[in-house]
Design a protein around this motif. Structure first.
Motif, PDB file in Angstrom:
ATOM      1  N   ASP A  89      16.729   4.383   9.204  1.00 30.34           N
ATOM      2  CA  ASP A  89      15.758   3.613   9.979  1.00 30.34           C
ATOM      3  C   ASP A  89      16.287   3.262  11.368  1.00 30.34           C
ATOM      4  O   ASP A  89      15.517   3.228  12.333  1.00 30.34           O
ATOM      5  CB  ASP A  89      15.324   2.350   9.210  1.00 30.34           C
ATOM      6  CG  ASP A  89      14.017   2.610   8.459  1.00 30.34           C
ATOM      7  OD1 ASP A  89      13.170   3.348   8.982  1.00 30.34           O
ATOM      8  OD2 ASP A  89      13.868   2.089   7.338  1.00 30.34           O
ATOM      9  N   PRO A 118       5.446   8.375   1.454  1.00 33.46           N
ATOM     10  CA  PRO A 118       5.830   8.430   0.037  1.00 33.46           C
ATOM     11  C   PRO A 118       7.198   9.097  -0.145  1.00 33.46           C
ATOM     12  O   PRO A 118       7.810   9.522   0.844  1.00 33.46           O
ATOM     13  CB  PRO A 118       4.733   9.309  -0.578  1.00 33.46           C
ATOM     14  CG  PRO A 118       4.311  10.209   0.534  1.00 33.46           C
ATOM     15  CD  PRO A 118       4.458   9.414   1.808  1.00 33.46           C
ATOM     16  N   ASN A 119       7.634   9.167  -1.368  1.00 37.43           N
ATOM     17  CA  ASN A 119       8.935   9.774  -1.641  1.00 37.43           C
ATOM     18  C   ASN A 119       8.783  11.099  -2.359  1.00 37.43           C
ATOM     19  O   ASN A 119       7.951  11.244  -3.253  1.00 37.43           O
ATOM     20  CB  ASN A 119       9.770   8.816  -2.494  1.00 37.43           C
ATOM     21  CG  ASN A 119       9.986   7.506  -1.776  1.00 37.43           C
ATOM     22  OD1 ASN A 119      10.310   7.478  -0.591  1.00 37.43           O
ATOM     23  ND2 ASN A 119       9.769   6.402  -2.478  1.00 37.43           N
TER      24      ASN A 119
HETATM   25  N1  ARG Z   1       9.560   5.829   1.456  1.00 35.87           N
HETATM   26  C1  ARG Z   1       9.500   4.398   1.417  1.00 35.87           C
HETATM   27  C2  ARG Z   1       8.858   3.932   0.106  1.00 35.87           C
HETATM   28  O1  ARG Z   1       8.150   4.662  -0.531  1.00 35.87           O
HETATM   29  C3  ARG Z   1       8.736   3.822   2.554  1.00 35.87           C
HETATM   30  C4  ARG Z   1       9.291   4.125   3.926  1.00 35.87           C
HETATM   31  C5  ARG Z   1       8.874   3.121   4.934  1.00 35.87           C
HETATM   32  N2  ARG Z   1       9.271   3.406   6.294  1.00 35.87           N
HETATM   33  C6  ARG Z   1      10.457   3.238   6.809  1.00 35.87           C
HETATM   34  N3  ARG Z   1      10.644   3.565   8.070  1.00 35.87           N
HETATM   35  N4  ARG Z   1      11.457   2.704   6.134  1.00 35.87           N
HETATM   36  O2  ARG Z   1       9.059   2.794  -0.277  1.00 35.87           O
END
Ligand code: ARG
Length: 589
Positions: A330, A135-136
């Motif tokens: 990434d 999550p963020n």
């Molecule tokens: N934080 C991102 C979101 O909530 C997802 C991250 C996914 N993982 C990655 N390695 N890009 O959409």
């Protein structure tokens, strides 16, 4: 006794027969038998589909080909007849029905005493990274993160069950220019949060975040100060860093509440973890000659990716203001996971919307030699959206996207309403716990039992129904086994030493075959990473157990002991299946 999965054993046996039949006329590749589970048990247990393909190569009649193969199948293993029936059906399928004594012995020797229930054990030195949830910071988790969490956790559990070295990673969004706004906002309007005189939860923080965004867009001064905070944060300046830590902690607390309720373990390794690598990576990509500057930004173009206008689509690794972004992080994450973590497989679980992102990043990390496809397999595990009963994107009544914790608590409440009736004689603490287990398990199962790439409809009534493919239905069958055992109260340890499974009744054989196939199901799931393989399997198991229970009396018959072993094994397979799906079964229902 055989040492592979049943299906692999039969594949080898039939391949031998094909080679013996057509030795010089076909290649060894063409001789590889094509074996599948029969869809309908009354036709057979497994079927070999090879005669049809071979007939084309040999320019012969497929049924004739099948007849020739059939004559060369070695029908004995370890003194046991393998098949009770072999038949040629339709255009040339060979249907194989396993003999009951062979099947009994297979369960006795290979499954009953094996903690992994016949599964192919993985290599402890093989490292599998499962990245999920992610999550963020300063935002609430939403149902998309719930799917990622549930699916990712079950994949991690599968590989842990199979003995692999699993690393569960939470790639939280904890870095980016948006933190400048929030830090600036807190400094100006909520200084007591930063001085830790006051505490706040994530819901409040997300409101402030939206407010900060509004000010950023409207107020030039606010915008400039926010940008300065970004620079301070990136240079590691103390107050900015402190503010950022506080923001992350508030978010972390809310995330933890959900992970605890779901009983999900995960290691946080957010985007910020890779900060120090980003500049080096851009330099390295530049040295390798991959970088093109477009409007001041450093970009990499990957062949084959075009935007709507047909122009090449860039991966932007450094913005014109020098900042890095999601793509750069990434790339760094892949590099770190391969070079430092030495991952043999990387599984990233996100919604379908991120497919293009990973379709572009993956060839880049291969081309830059950060990931060697011969050493590390990459799977982007995607999933569809959660829909409300109105078939629109899942929302609460107020129109806001439902808060995850509320959604989970509501499921627990629904489960409590059902269990209050059924567990009348239990104390309130027991009911409380059972409701939590059933409610959360129902949510997880509803998610996992849908093919993950499809959208699915979220319905409390459906997921908690005692009929159909639900956690409640499976738990109900499982509880039946526990109550038979409670009633007869056998000394299981003793029984395992003195008794053997001896299949006789067709419903026993059908249940036994299903039990023997648990390992095959896990093998398939580890390949295509589809949890609904296992839910479908368990649903069939419950159905077959119920038929067995209807047809074959356990208590007080001469078959009591050997049937108890079948019950015991069914219980074990259920338990292992529930464990892998992250479900907590009830003891009574
Ligand atoms: N934080 C991102 C979101 O909530 C997802 C991250 C996914 N993982 C990655 N390695 N890009 O959409």
């Amino acid at each position: 006794m055989i040492n592979t999965l049943l299906i692999e054993f039969l594949q080898n046996r039939l391949t031998e027969a094909i080679l013996k039949t057509f030795e010089e006329k076909i290649s060894s590749d063409d001789a590889q038998a094509d074996i599948a589970q029969c869809q309908q048990e009354n036709f057979g247990h497994y079927q070999c589909n090879s005669a049809l393909k071979l007939a084309k190569i040999l320019k012969e009649n497929p049924r004739k080909v099948a007849e020739q193969i059939l004559k060369n199948i070695d029908p004995v293993e370890d003194g046991f007849e393998l098949f009770s029936k072999i038949e040629i059906a339709g255009p040339g399928f060979i249907n194989l029905t396993l003999d009951k004594d062979f099947l009994s012995e297979y369960l006795n020797q290979k499954i009953l005493s094996d903690p992994k229930l016949g599964a192919k054990k993985g290599d402890k030195t093989k490292r599998i990274i499962v990245e999920f949830s992610s999550p963020n910071v300063a935002k609430e988790l939403h149902v998309g993160h719930l799917r990622s969490t549930i699916i990712g956790d079950s994949l991690a559990r599968l590989f842990e069950f199979l003995n692999y070295d699993v690393l569960r990673l939470n790639h939280i969004g904890d870095w980016g220019t948006q933190f400048g706004m929030l830090i600036n906002y807190l400094k100006k309007y909520q200084p007591k949060i930063l001085s830790k005189e006051e505490k706040v939860d994530l819901s409040k923080l997300t409101i402030w975040y939206k407010e900060a965004k509004r000010l950023f867009d409207e107020d030039e001064n606010f915008k400039n100060d926010s940008r300065k905070e970004v620079v301070s944060l990136q240079s590691g300046e103390k107050t900015a860093k402190n503010a950022w830590n506080i923001i992350c902690d508030i978010s972390r607390k809310a995330f933890k509440e959900i992970y605890d309720l779901l009983d999900v373990k995960i290691i946080e390794r957010g985007e910020s973890f890779y900060n120090d690598d980003l500049l080096k990576i851009v330099d390295d990509l530049e040295k390798k000659g991959f970088i093109e500057v477009s409007d001041g930004a450093k970009c990499v173009f990957i062949e084959g990716f075009k935007n709507r206008e047909g122009n090449p689509l860039p991966i932007m690794v450094q913005k014109s203001d020098g900042g890095f972004n999601y793509d750069t992080t990434d790339i760094a994450a892949f590099k770190h996971r391969c070079e430092i973590e030495r991952a043999n497989r990387i599984i990233i679980v996100t919604d379908l919307g991120q497919s293009l992102h990973f379709q572009m990043i993956y060839p880049l990390v291969v081309k830059a030699k950060y990931l060697d496809p011969n050493k590390t397999q990459f799977d982007h595990v995607t999933f569809g959206v959660v829909l409300g009963e109105d078939k629109k994107k899942f929302k609460t009544r107020s129109g806001e996207t439902e808060k995850l914790i509320d959604l989970l608590n509501k499921a627990v409440d629904h489960a409590k309403n059902i269990l209050k009736e059924r567990l009348k004689d239990e104390d309130s603490k027991t009911i409380e716990q059972a409701a939590k287990n059933l409610g959360i398990s129902a949510v997880k199962y509803a998610d996992l039992s849908n093919h993950r790439v499809k959208d699915y409809i979220f319905s409390y009534d459906k997921m908690l129904s005692l009929e159909g493919n639900t956690a409640a239905f499976l738990f109900y069958s499982y509880v039946r086994i526990l109550s038979i055992k409670r009633k007869i109260n056998p000394n299981m340890e003793e029984l395992l030493k003195t008794t053997k499974i001896e299949l006789e009744h067709p419903s026993e054989i059908s249940l036994a075959l299903q039990l023997a196939r648990f390992a095959e199901t896990l093998h398939l799931m580890s390949r295509d990473l589809l949890p609904n393989r296992l839910t479908d399997y368990l649903y069939d198991l419950a159905t077959k157990f119920n038929v067995f229970f209807r047809d074959c009396r356990v208590e007080g018959t001469i078959n009591q002991n050997q049937r108890l072993l079948l019950c015991h094994l069914t219980e074990k397979v259920f338990k292992a299946g529930f464990y892998i799906l992250g479900l907590k079964p009830l003891e009574k229902m």
